[in-house]
Write a protein that holds these residues in place. Structure first.
Motif, short mmCIF file in Angstrom:
data_model
loop_
_atom_site.label_atom_id
_atom_site.label_comp_id
_atom_site.label_asym_id
_atom_site.label_seq_id
_atom_site.Cartn_x
_atom_site.Cartn_y
_atom_site.Cartn_z
N MET A 1 -10.75 16.36 -7.91
CA MET A 1 -10.21 15.59 -6.78
C MET A 1 -9.62 14.26 -7.25
N ILE A 2 -8.48 13.93 -6.69
CA ILE A 2 -7.80 12.71 -7.13
C ILE A 2 -7.77 11.71 -5.99
N ALA B 1 -5.54 0.09 4.73
CA ALA B 1 -5.35 1.11 3.71
C ALA B 1 -6.62 1.94 3.62
N HIS B 2 -6.44 3.23 3.41
CA HIS B 2 -7.60 4.12 3.30
C HIS B 2 -7.61 4.75 1.93
N THR B 3 -8.80 4.83 1.35
CA THR B 3 -8.91 5.59 0.11
C THR B 3 -9.14 7.05 0.49
N VAL B 4 -8.30 7.91 -0.05
CA VAL B 4 -8.41 9.32 0.33
C VAL B 4 -8.51 10.19 -0.91
N ASP B 5 -9.11 11.37 -0.75
CA ASP B 5 -9.15 12.35 -1.83
C ASP B 5 -8.00 13.32 -1.62
N VAL B 6 -7.19 13.48 -2.64
CA VAL B 6 -6.00 14.32 -2.51
C VAL B 6 -6.16 15.56 -3.38
N ALA B 7 -5.78 16.68 -2.83
CA ALA B 7 -5.78 17.92 -3.60
C ALA B 7 -4.40 18.55 -3.50
N ALA B 8 -4.02 19.30 -4.52
CA ALA B 8 -2.73 19.99 -4.46
C ALA B 8 -2.98 21.48 -4.56
N GLY C 1 1.85 24.12 -3.58
CA GLY C 1 2.99 23.22 -3.37
C GLY C 1 2.78 22.22 -2.26
N THR C 2 1.52 21.99 -1.87
CA THR C 2 1.25 21.06 -0.77
C THR C 2 0.14 20.10 -1.18
N LEU C 3 0.36 18.80 -0.84
CA LEU C 3 -0.72 17.82 -1.03
C LEU C 3 -1.55 17.79 0.24
N SER C 4 -2.86 17.91 0.10
CA SER C 4 -3.74 17.87 1.28
C SER C 4 -4.71 16.71 1.15
N PHE C 5 -4.87 15.99 2.23
CA PHE C 5 -5.88 14.93 2.27
C PHE C 5 -6.23 14.68 3.74
N ALA C 6 -7.30 13.95 3.94
CA ALA C 6 -7.72 13.67 5.32
C ALA C 6 -7.92 12.17 5.47
N VAL C 7 -7.45 11.62 6.59
CA VAL C 7 -7.65 10.21 6.88
C VAL C 7 -8.46 10.11 8.16
N ALA C 8 -9.67 9.53 8.00
CA ALA C 8 -10.59 9.41 9.14
C ALA C 8 -10.72 10.74 9.89
N GLY C 9 -10.89 11.80 9.13
CA GLY C 9 -11.11 13.11 9.73
C GLY C 9 -9.85 13.85 10.12
N PRO D 1 -6.54 15.74 9.24
CA PRO D 1 -5.97 16.36 8.04
C PRO D 1 -4.46 16.16 7.93
N PHE D 2 -4.00 15.94 6.68
CA PHE D 2 -2.56 15.84 6.39
C PHE D 2 -2.20 16.90 5.37
N ALA D 3 -0.99 17.48 5.52
CA ALA D 3 -0.49 18.43 4.52
C ALA D 3 0.96 18.08 4.24
N TRP D 4 1.25 17.55 3.04
CA TRP D 4 2.61 17.11 2.69
C TRP D 4 3.20 18.06 1.64
N PRO D 5 4.26 18.79 1.97
CA PRO D 5 4.90 19.64 0.96
C PRO D 5 5.43 18.78 -0.20
N ILE D 6 5.04 19.11 -1.41
CA ILE D 6 5.40 18.30 -2.58
C ILE D 6 6.91 18.23 -2.77
#
Ligand SMILES: [Zn+2]
Length: 359
Positions: A1-2, A14-21, A24-32, A34-39
């Motif tokens: 986990m990054i 600013a929030h510290t988040v754990d990002v996983a790939a 082809g998608t970056l996934s992380f969660a902010v305050a519960g 979920p976000f999914a950003w296509p790389i």
């Protein structure tokens, strides 16, 4: 986990988040949430050692180290632009240079640093020096005299192993001096031309300067004198003016000092270059004695000569050494060329503050 820092772009938080790939998608969660950003869609901006990721049209952004970004998205992270590669190369060079300067010391490191400085870099620096020197020293108007000086410079260049094209010119100043710039320009002042009493003497001065260029003494003096300022220029590259800034900060372009060892080397190498070019090398000793005599006199010119030879220690000894090495040969200039050189600079010239010189 990054780990990354997430900014929503609307609040300062600013929030510290754990990002996983994955896929082809970056996934992380902010305050519960979920976000999914296509790389593939991400706008990536590299700021020093950080990468800033954003989606087009979205104020939110993720900031993480470039190393982590490359781990997450190896295919995109590797796409470094040329400019960044150059910057990295510059920083590596700078780091090496800083180490050398810090651990060995500028004077000792300057020789190896000068020899390691790419000729192309010295040339580029020379252009910047020449632009400035043009403001301080106007070239003398006599075209035939300038051509004669340049012909000798060409012969010395051929005789030398210099990586640079040698370019000699006569300039107006208020002191007897000659100096070499980074990149192969050699300037001889009107007062020095006036002082030289034979082609052999003037040729010896030019050959001495040519030897400084060939042996990278000029670059060495620059390293000694400007040290870290130069590294700045190496890092940020040309055209930014940082190098020029450093030169200006150093006070004066001509205020570079060679080591005593470099001066002695330039004497003997200069005479060898004259010999290799098939010319007399007998003028160096007499010119040193002339300098020593001129320094004995009264007035500002004598003071200027004293200043000059104070950077050329042991003038009498150098004259004797030069005499011992001297070899006869034809003079460097024909009588017509010599007359043209002597007439190249106007007798009347504006007075200006003397710049201390090195020869
Ligand atoms: Zn010198």
């Amino acid at each position: 986990m990054i780990q990354a820092r997430f900014h929503d772009g609307r609040t300062a938080a600013a929030h510290t988040v754990d990002v996983a790939a994955a896929d082809g998608t970056l996934s992380f969660a902010v305050a519960g949430e979920p976000f999914a950003w296509p790389i593939a869609d991400l706008d990536v901006e590299e700021l020093g050692d950080r990468a800033r990721l954003a989606r087009p049209g979205d104020a939110a952004r993720l900031i993480l180290s470039i190393k982590d970004w490359r781990t997450l998205a190896p295919s995109r992270g590797r796409r470094l632009r040329r400019r960044e590669l150059r910057l990295i190369a510059g920083l590596t060079l700078a780091a090496a240079a800083v180490c050398a300067v810090v651990f060995i010391g500028v004077p000792v490191a300057s020789g190896p640093l000068a020899r390691a400085t790419p000729a192309a870099y010295e040339r580029r620096m020379g252009e910047s020096f020449e632009a400035q020197i043009g403001l301080a020293f106007k070239p003398c108007a006599g075209a035939a005299g300038q051509q004669a000086l340049q012909r000798l410079a060409g012969r010395l260049e051929q005789a030398s192993d210099s990586p640079f094209e040698l370019r000699a010119r006569a300039v107006q100043a208020s002191m007897a001096n000659a100096f070499a710039l980074p990149g192969g320009a050699i300037l001889v002042t009107d007062d020095l031309i006036e002082m030289a009493e034979s082609p052999d003497e003037l040729a010896a001065v030019l050959a001495h300067e040519a030897a400084h260029v060939e042996r990278r003494h000029v670059m060495q003096a620059v390293w000694r004198s400007l040290g870290l300022g130069l590294i700045l220029d190496a890092v940020v590259g040309g055209g930014t003016g940082a190098g020029q800034q450093a030169v200006l900060l150093a006070g004066s372009i001509t205020d570079l000092r060679y080591s005593r060892k470099a001066e002695l080397e330039a004497d003997s190498r200069g005479q060898a270059l004259l010999n290799r070019a098939g010319l007399s090398s007998a003028g160096m000793g007499p010119f040193f004695r002339r300098l020593a005599e001129a320094a004995e006199g009264e007035g500002p010119k004598a003071a200027a000569v004293r200043e000059l030879i104070s950077t050329h220690p042991d003038t009498a000894r150098r004259a004797a050494l030069s005499d011992a090495r001297a070899r006869p040969g034809p003079p460097a200039f024909t009588s017509a060329e010599w007359a043209a050189i002597k007439a190249a600079c106007p007798a009347e010239k504006p007075r200006r503050r003397l710049l201390p010189g090195f020869g």
